[in-house]
Design an enzyme around this catalytic site. Structure first.
Site, PDB file in Angstrom:
ATOM      1  CG  ASP A  11       3.461  -3.060  -8.551  1.00 54.27           C
ATOM      2  OD1 ASP A  11       2.754  -2.039  -8.528  1.00 54.27           O
ATOM      3  OD2 ASP A  11       3.311  -3.991  -7.725  1.00 54.27           O
ATOM      4  CB  SER A  12       4.845  -0.619  -4.982  1.00 51.84           C
ATOM      5  OG  SER A  12       3.637  -1.345  -5.074  1.00 51.84           O
ATOM      6  CE1 TYR A  43       7.332   2.153  -4.370  1.00 54.67           C
ATOM      7  CE2 TYR A  43       6.488   2.665  -6.546  1.00 54.67           C
ATOM      8  CZ  TYR A  43       7.521   2.275  -5.736  1.00 54.67           C
ATOM      9  OH  TYR A  43       8.760   2.018  -6.282  1.00 54.67           O
ATOM     10  N   GLY A  44       1.151   3.063  -2.002  1.00 59.48           N
ATOM     11  CA  GLY A  44      -0.208   3.627  -1.886  1.00 59.48           C
ATOM     12  C   GLY A  44      -0.411   4.609  -0.761  1.00 59.48           C
ATOM     13  CB  CYS A  74       2.423   0.754  -9.352  1.00 58.42           C
ATOM     14  SG  CYS A  74       1.928   1.415  -7.773  1.00 58.42           S
ATOM     15  CG  ASN A  75      -3.946   0.943 -10.418  1.00 59.24           C
ATOM     16  OD1 ASN A  75      -4.911   1.230 -11.106  1.00 59.24           O
ATOM     17  ND2 ASN A  75      -3.439  -0.286 -10.412  1.00 59.24           N
ATOM     18  CB  THR A  76       0.051   4.275  -6.066  1.00 63.54           C
ATOM     19  OG1 THR A  76      -0.877   3.394  -5.436  1.00 63.54           O
ATOM     20  CG2 THR A  76       0.318   5.460  -5.172  1.00 63.54           C
ATOM     21  CD  GLU A 153       1.474  -7.585  -0.690  1.00 68.10           C
ATOM     22  OE1 GLU A 153       2.260  -7.677   0.266  1.00 68.10           O
ATOM     23  OE2 GLU A 153       1.553  -6.712  -1.560  1.00 68.10           O
ATOM     24  CB  CYS A 185      -5.401  -1.427  -6.311  1.00 72.42           C
ATOM     25  SG  CYS A 185      -4.062  -2.126  -5.318  1.00 72.42           S
ATOM     26  CB  THR A 186      -1.226  -4.103  -8.763  1.00 73.57           C
ATOM     27  OG1 THR A 186      -0.926  -3.698  -7.417  1.00 73.57           O
ATOM     28  CG2 THR A 186      -0.554  -3.179  -9.741  1.00 73.57           C
ATOM     29  CG  HIS A 187      -2.391  -6.136  -4.360  1.00 69.58           C
ATOM     30  ND1 HIS A 187      -1.550  -5.184  -4.894  1.00 69.58           N
ATOM     31  CD2 HIS A 187      -1.660  -6.840  -3.455  1.00 69.58           C
ATOM     32  CE1 HIS A 187      -0.356  -5.292  -4.325  1.00 69.58           C
ATOM     33  NE2 HIS A 187      -0.390  -6.287  -3.452  1.00 69.58           N
TER      34      HIS A 187
HETATM   35  N1  DGL Z   1       0.749  -1.466  -6.630  1.00 67.57           N
HETATM   36  C1  DGL Z   1      -0.073  -0.597  -5.816  1.00 67.57           C
HETATM   37  C2  DGL Z   1      -1.195   0.006  -6.663  1.00 67.57           C
HETATM   38  O1  DGL Z   1      -1.580  -0.530  -7.675  1.00 67.57           O
HETATM   39  C3  DGL Z   1      -0.636  -1.338  -4.626  1.00 67.57           C
HETATM   40  C4  DGL Z   1       0.389  -1.659  -3.549  1.00 67.57           C
HETATM   41  C5  DGL Z   1       1.055  -0.419  -2.979  1.00 67.57           C
HETATM   42  O2  DGL Z   1       0.384   0.430  -2.369  1.00 67.57           O
HETATM   43  O3  DGL Z   1       2.257  -0.304  -3.158  1.00 67.57           O
HETATM   44  O4  DGL Z   1      -1.692   1.041  -6.319  1.00 67.57           O
END
Ligand code: DGL
Length: 269
Positions: A11-12, A43-44, A74-76, A153, A185-187
């Site tokens: 993940d990012s 990454y987003g 990571c979704n992005t 976060e 999104c992971t969060h």
């Molecule tokens: N992990 C990213 C996602 O799921 C969220 C955090 C990022 O933008 O890096 O899109």
């Protein structure tokens, strides 16, 4: 021998720990090798080209371990990197978008689906495409909700601030009377109780929340079972790596992982 191999996850940063946590809970005999690319987070907000470059580097590192599958938490990244990664490894590479879309299609009652995610995920249109491929009559509303990442976060969950931000973000989707919301999104799984309460109490809507951490775990389990690579016994030996400070990963990540980490190592990529 493949049963002894681990599952690589990247993940990012720390957000993908929501995915790792779900996998660890549902597949308790699998060892996870987790890489958080915290030095390059987020990454987003980055271009697809940049995210692909980072993802290739992450997988080159993960490949040094004996792996039987790679999960792009990571979704992005899942939205844009899978074809490039499948060219450089010969084990299954799974992303969160397809299973999330599948779960949304299974959950929706009237085909009105909302998707929230980071700007890169929403811009890619991958969730929308994946939903429409399965349910061409669906009506999909997508929305970038980037403030939720720093809120999670900073640990500002369940506060008045997070309630107001969520209410403001979700209002346009709720006006469309969505019946299913993909937490893309992971969060976002960390906001599930707050979003559920807002939907029911403030917007008076019965909305199913789709958590891609849950959907990807189901897909991974099915995949490993099909390949007869699912571990049924043995204690896992998880390992965590971060490209920025291991200490910060440990501190901020604890809420996402839901406990202490056995070990976090810093690596340079
Ligand atoms: N992990 C990213 C996602 O799921 C969220 C955090 C990022 O933008 O890096 O899109």
């Amino acid at each position: 021998m493949k049963g002894g191999a681990a599952i690589g996850i990247f993940d990012s940063g720390i957000g993908g720990l929501t995915v790792a946590r779900e996998i660890a809970a549902r597949l308790p005999h699998e060892t996870l090798i987790y890489l958080g690319d915290t030095a390059r987070l987020p990454y987003g907000s980055k271009s697809a080209e940049t995210v692909i470059k980072y993802a290739v580097r992450n997988v080159s590192f993960l490949k040094k371990h004996e792996l039987k599958a790679i999960v792009v938490a990571c979704n992005t990244a899942s939205a844009v990197v899978l074809p490039a990664l499948r060219e450089i490894v010969d084990i299954p590479v799974l992303g969160v978008i397809e299973p999330g879309a599948q779960a949304a299609v299974a959950a929706t009652r009237d085909g009105t689906i909302g998707i929230i995610g980071q700007p890169g995920t929403i811009r890619s249109g991958r969730y929308e495409t994946a939903v429409l491929q399965r349910l061409p009559n669906a009506t999909v509303y997508s929305l970038a909700t980037p403030l939720l990442v720093p809120l999670a976060e900073e640990g500002w969950l369940g506060t008045e601030v997070s309630r107001l931000v969520l209410k403001e973000y979700l209002a346009p989707l709720m006006e469309r009377e969505i019946d299913t919301l993909v937490l893309g999104c992971t969060h976002y799984p960390l906001f599930k109780p707050e979003i559920a309460k807002l939907c029911a109490d403030t917007f008076k809507l019965d909305v199913v929340l789709v958590d891609s951490a849950v959907s990807i775990t189901t897909e991974l389990e099915q995949h490993l079972a099909m390949l007869v690579q699912l571990n049924e016994t043995g204690a896992p030996r998880h390992r965590f790596f971060a490209t920025d400070s291991a200490e910060t990963f440990r501190q901020v990540g604890a809420a996402f992982w839901g406990g202490e980490f056995p070990q976090v190592l810093h690596i340079d990529l």
